[in-house]
Design an enzyme around this catalytic site. Structure first.
Site, PDB file in Angstrom:
ATOM      1  N   GLU A   1     -35.114  13.195  23.036  1.00 37.80           N
ATOM      2  CA  GLU A   1     -35.910  13.501  23.646  1.00 37.80           C
ATOM      3  C   GLU A   1     -37.203  13.574  23.141  1.00 37.80           C
ATOM      4  OE1 GLU A   1     -36.255  18.494  21.384  1.00 37.80           O
ATOM      5  OE2 GLU A   1     -34.772  17.022  20.026  1.00 37.80           O
TER       6      GLU A   1
ATOM      7  N   GLU B   1     -37.778  16.246   9.744  1.00 44.11           N
ATOM      8  CA  GLU B   1     -37.736  17.206  10.448  1.00 44.11           C
ATOM      9  C   GLU B   1     -36.679  18.385   9.773  1.00 44.11           C
ATOM     10  OE1 GLU B   1     -35.801  18.803  14.984  1.00 44.11           O
ATOM     11  OE2 GLU B   1     -34.698  16.900  13.768  1.00 44.11           O
TER      12      GLU B   1
END
Ligand code: BGC
Length: 900
Positions: free
Chosen positions: A477, A754
């Protein structure tokens, strides 16, 4: 004493290749100067003309206390133009200062037609290699040009960029230590150009320009979607060397068909996600020098410059190597492999110095953390191979640093070194890379874990500011996610001077929006997903970040540049309203990764706060912000219109989602449903109090733990602070158990995670592969640490007036912070000792500050050891119970109050 620290636009000091033809000017006043009453700026084409004969512009004497972001109002500035400027001010006694030292800026090539060069390169598509997911991997290119000079050169500027990433050399010298320039923008709209002053590298007679070129973000695998940019397109460079001779004559060397190239160099493959392959057997000694024989090299292909893609000077700093981690330990050695721990989850590349055998391959792997058996946890890298290979050309110590990739890691595994060698910790160093910005602020306290949290926040920021603000640096990502960015910008701006970093990215955001008639702001910028979709809470970054940057810097240009884009975004919300007035029906990622979601695994990632509620909340908030921005820009009609829209949406919000007792009309209550309504001021006054009480009930039900995801977490401390629930916020902050900020620290985190539960020592890693151990969103708590624990907050844009109001709490006995505001250093340091409260503050010139000092207001308060009444620069204000309030002018003050 004269003004100093002269900068242009977003804090650039004497920039070359400057992007801004309508710059702003800022300066700082000497410490002993309380305030400015007037200023005068002069600008000229030569320093000799200053201050008396400015031939470019002069402001004249302007009665004003403004000393930051003063607009240039002279004639249009053009490409290559060098401008010298000076400033002086008048103090509070209206006495003029000396003129400042002379500063300057030199503009880059501002327009496409400034370029006489062509895009050049080797067609690497035809011999590219099928990589991960069938993505074609282009062979890196080596390009060079020899040219002759017959006269001595007085100045040489190299203007260069790439569709890809490059490293440029001149006569065997590295032209710069930039890391994978030019950077990442929406390449179908704008490609940034870089300017280097290479005057000192030019030699008389023959010279050689040599460039290494790799795919980077332009022609490499980026994102999981089909790359926007023509993945098959071979990377290319564009460069133009402009030389001025002693006799005033000019010469230009450009990238054209006279260049030669090869793909038979040592870097065989290089990709951002997958790593680099370096074969030392193919090294080409002196290929960057004139003496090198490139007879067998190919001629390059050329491509014309397209007007549809703007070529503009880079408007923020490049990525640089900023620090080196060399405090490395060996975790384990096993036959022919060894694992090294750098002790910090970092981003960049390793530098390895390893004994090798000729022809052997060194495999270099990376991981953020280990599995319980001591092996690598790389599930969370997903399809990113993130592995480098070095093929040795001879026996002996091999030194290697990957060039055209970057990794997110704390652990490095080496495999394939000389079997007879005993691994040693100096085999590996970590080269930390991020966009080149300065430290702006500091925070520390008496609490070890709170300081670790600050360290994890700042490492998380540096690790994800790699030319664009990325969600994460390690997996497949590493994208400019808008939602994450909007929650972190204030915390980022406090810690680092990221002003230009953000305004550059906002330009990319506006360019990406311009593709969409309906004002859509995509999930990520640059938009390599191209899924024609937007999310509430994410797209609002185009309004929230400019508003935050304006309030933190005082620079109104960020509002002017973003205003139309912000209105288009609110227009997008309006276009999504269906049957129910003011309730947009559209996608939202929700309160992403809220803990204890009612659904499990992926289905639970969006949390339990309904997307319609979140859509409506952000629709109202963005409309409200536009009304405020219109007010600052003097657009009174818009101010009224958007204020009314905000009120109408707020009304719809309360009626649709809350009952008459302001209780959230859903069985599964969430903290965020109340937080959004309260913080965005969407409740009628009488409902707001009820909603605040419901929120307190929800926090109590969660045993005083947070229950928020990406959207609720940054708002929680602000709402509780506004409610005066400081002790409750300390209680939540100092929680050690899941979900809390200290939970990840207790599990060994050195960056922000995260997820609140990405890992724990008992159960191991979160089962979902979307489990980055380096995501900065939850680091947004930093803002409350600086603004309340240390107590430094702006009362006016740019900290022209400051609030210093620390409130101690929890187990803390001291805390301090400092911040470099546009006017100068602000600091606040407090400690509690023997029933007394000590507070030392610094207030910069040309500002004022309201200081709240906790203490028993029945008892005496001292300042600098004396009585407050003896101080002219201090005015005692009405104190509330439990704290004194004073208004002060610039200076340093030490307060002592009595807590009992
Ligand atoms: C990203 C996040 C982003 C989220 C939105 C994730 O994949 O890592 O940063 O905010 O998607 O759903």
């Amino acid at each position: 004493m004269s003004p100093f620290e002269l900068t242009v636009s977003e804090g650039f000091e004497n920039p070359k290749g400057f992007y801004d033809a309508t710059p702003t000017f800022s300066w700082k006043l000497p410490e002993n100067i309380k305030s400015q009453t007037a200023y005068s700026i002069v600008a000229a084409s030569s320093p000799d003309l200053l201050p008396n004969n400015p031939d470019v512009w002069k402001s004249g004497k302007i009665i004003s206390d403004h000393s930051i972001f003063i607009k240039y109002e002279g004639p249009n500035l053009v490409s290559r133009q060098k401008v010298y400027w000076q400033v002086k001010y008048w103090d509070s006694q209206e006495q003029p200062s000396e003129w400042s030292e002379i500063a300057n800026f030199e503009l880059g090539l501002l327009k496409n037609n400034d370029w006489k060069a062509h895009w050049i390169g080797i067609n690497t598509a035809k011999d590219s290699i099928k990589g991960v997911r069938e993505f074609l991997m282009h062979r890196p290119q080596y390009l060079r040009k020899v040219f002759e000079l017959t006269t001595d050169i007085t100045s040489a500027r190299l203007y260069i960029t790439a569709k890809g990433v490059f490293d440029v050399h001149l006569n065997g010298n590295d032209v710069s230590n930039d890391v994978i320039p030019p950077g990442w923008t929406p390449y179908d709209k704008r490609i940034e150009t870089i300017t280097y002053d290479v005057t000192d590298l030019i030699e008389s007679g023959q010279n050689t320009l040599a460039v290494e070129l790799a795919s980077g973000w332009h022609s490499g695998r980026i994102s999981r979607g089909k790359a926007l940019y023509d993945n098959l397109a071979s990377p290319k460079i564009l460069c133009q060397l402009e030389l001025e001779s002693i006799d005033g004559s000019k010469k230009i060397i450009v990238s054209d068909k006279s260049w030669k190239g090869t793909t038979n160099g040592p870097i065989r493959l290089a990709g951002i996600y997958d790593g680099e392959v370096y074969d030392a057997n193919l090294e080409m000694p002196d290929w960057t020098k004139t003496s090198f024989n490139d007879k067998v090299w190919k001629s390059v292909e050329t491509e014309a410059i397209m007007d549809s893609v703007k070529l503009e000077p880079k408007r923020h700093n490049t990525v640089k190597q900023k620090t080196i981690i060399d405090d490395v330990t060996i975790v384990s050695v096993d036959n022919n492999s060894a694992i090294f721990n750098l002790g910090q989850n970092m981003v960049g590349v390793p530098k390895v110095k390893v004994p090798m055998k000729k022809g052997d391959t060194l495999k270099i792997r990376f991981s953020e953390m280990l599995l319980s058996d001591g092996t690598f946890y790389t599930t969370n890298y997903r399809s990113a191979r993130s592995t480098d290979y070095y093929i040795a050309a001879k026996d002996g110590i091999a030194e290697y640093t990957p060039k055209f990739t970057f990794h997110g890691f704390q652990f490095v595994e080496l495999r394939g070194f000389d079997q007879n060698a005993k691994p040693s910790s100096d085999w590996v160093q970590g080269l930390v890379q991020h966009s080149n910005f300065k430290v702006n602020g500091t925070f520390t306290s008496s609490h070890k874990k709170l300081n670790q949290l600050q360290s994890n926040i700042t490492w998380g920021l540096r690790d994800n500011f790699f030319d664009v603000p990325t969600d994460c640096p390690q997996r497949d990502e590493r994208l400019g996610w808008t939602g994450d960015a909007q929650v972190i910008s204030p915390t980022a701006m406090f810690n680092y001077n990221t002003h230009a970093f953000w305004t550059a990215w906002l330009q990319s955001m506006r360019e990406t929006q311009s593709e969409h008639e309906n004002g859509l702001i995509p999930f990520i910028v640059p938009d390599v997903l191209q899924n024609n979709n937007a999310s509430s809470g994410w797209g609002d970054a185009c309004v929230i970040i400019p508003w935050d940057i304006y309030n933190i810097t005082g620079d109104v240009t960020v509002l002017e540049d973003s205003y139309e884009s912000a209105k288009k975004w609110v227009g997008y919300y309006e276009s999504k309203v269906k049957k129910k007035p003011y309730i947009p029906i559209m996608h939202s990622f929700g309160d992403w990764l809220q803990p204890y979601p009612s659904k499990s695994l992926k289905k639970g990632n969006r949390g339990d706060t309904p997307k319609e509620l979140i859509n409506t909340a952000y629709f109202a908030h963005s409309a409200h912000l536009i009304s405020k921005i219109a007010g600052v820009l003097g657009k009174t009609d818009d101010e009224k219109e958007y204020k009314n829209l905000y009120k109408a949406v707020a009304n719809a919000f309360e009626n649709e989602f809350f009952d008459e007792n302001a209780r959230f009309k859903q069985d599964k209550q969430t903290q965020t449903s109340y937080l959004l309504g309260i913080y965005f001021d969407l409740f009628k006054p009488e409902s707001k109090i009820k909603a605040q009480n419901h929120l307190l009930e929800e926090i109590k039900k969660a045993d005083y733990h947070l229950g928020t995801g990406f959207l609720g977490t940054p708002i929680l401390p602000k709402v509780l602070d506004d409610m005066g629930e400081i002790d409750l916020m300390y209680k939540i902050l100092f929680k050690e158990t899941y979900p809390s900020w200290f939970y990840s620290i207790n599990q060994g985190a050195t960056t922000m995670w995260e997820r609140w539960n990405s890992y724990n020592k008992e159960e191991g890693y979160n089962p979902q592969s979307m489990n980055s151990l380096n995501h900065y969103a939850y680091g947004a708590i930093g803002q409350w640490m600086y603004e309340r624990i240390a107590g430094i907050a702006p009362l006016e844009p740019g900290y022209k007036s400051i609030r210093i109001a620390p409130i101690p709490g929890g187990p803390l006995t001291s805390a301090e912070a400092s911040y470099h505001s546009p006017y100068g250093k602000i600091s606040s340091a407090w400690k509690k000792e023997n029933g007394s409260f000590y507070l030392n503050v610094t207030v910069p010139p040309n500002t004022t500050a309201i200081i709240n000092i906790p203490g028993n207001t029945e008892k005496e308060i001292k300042v600098n050891g004396g009585n407050i009444k003896d101080y002219q620069n201090i005015r005692m204000m009405d104190s509330q119970e439990g704290s004194f309030e004073v208004l002060v002018r610039p200076g340093t003050y030490s307060f002592k109050s009595n807590l009992n």
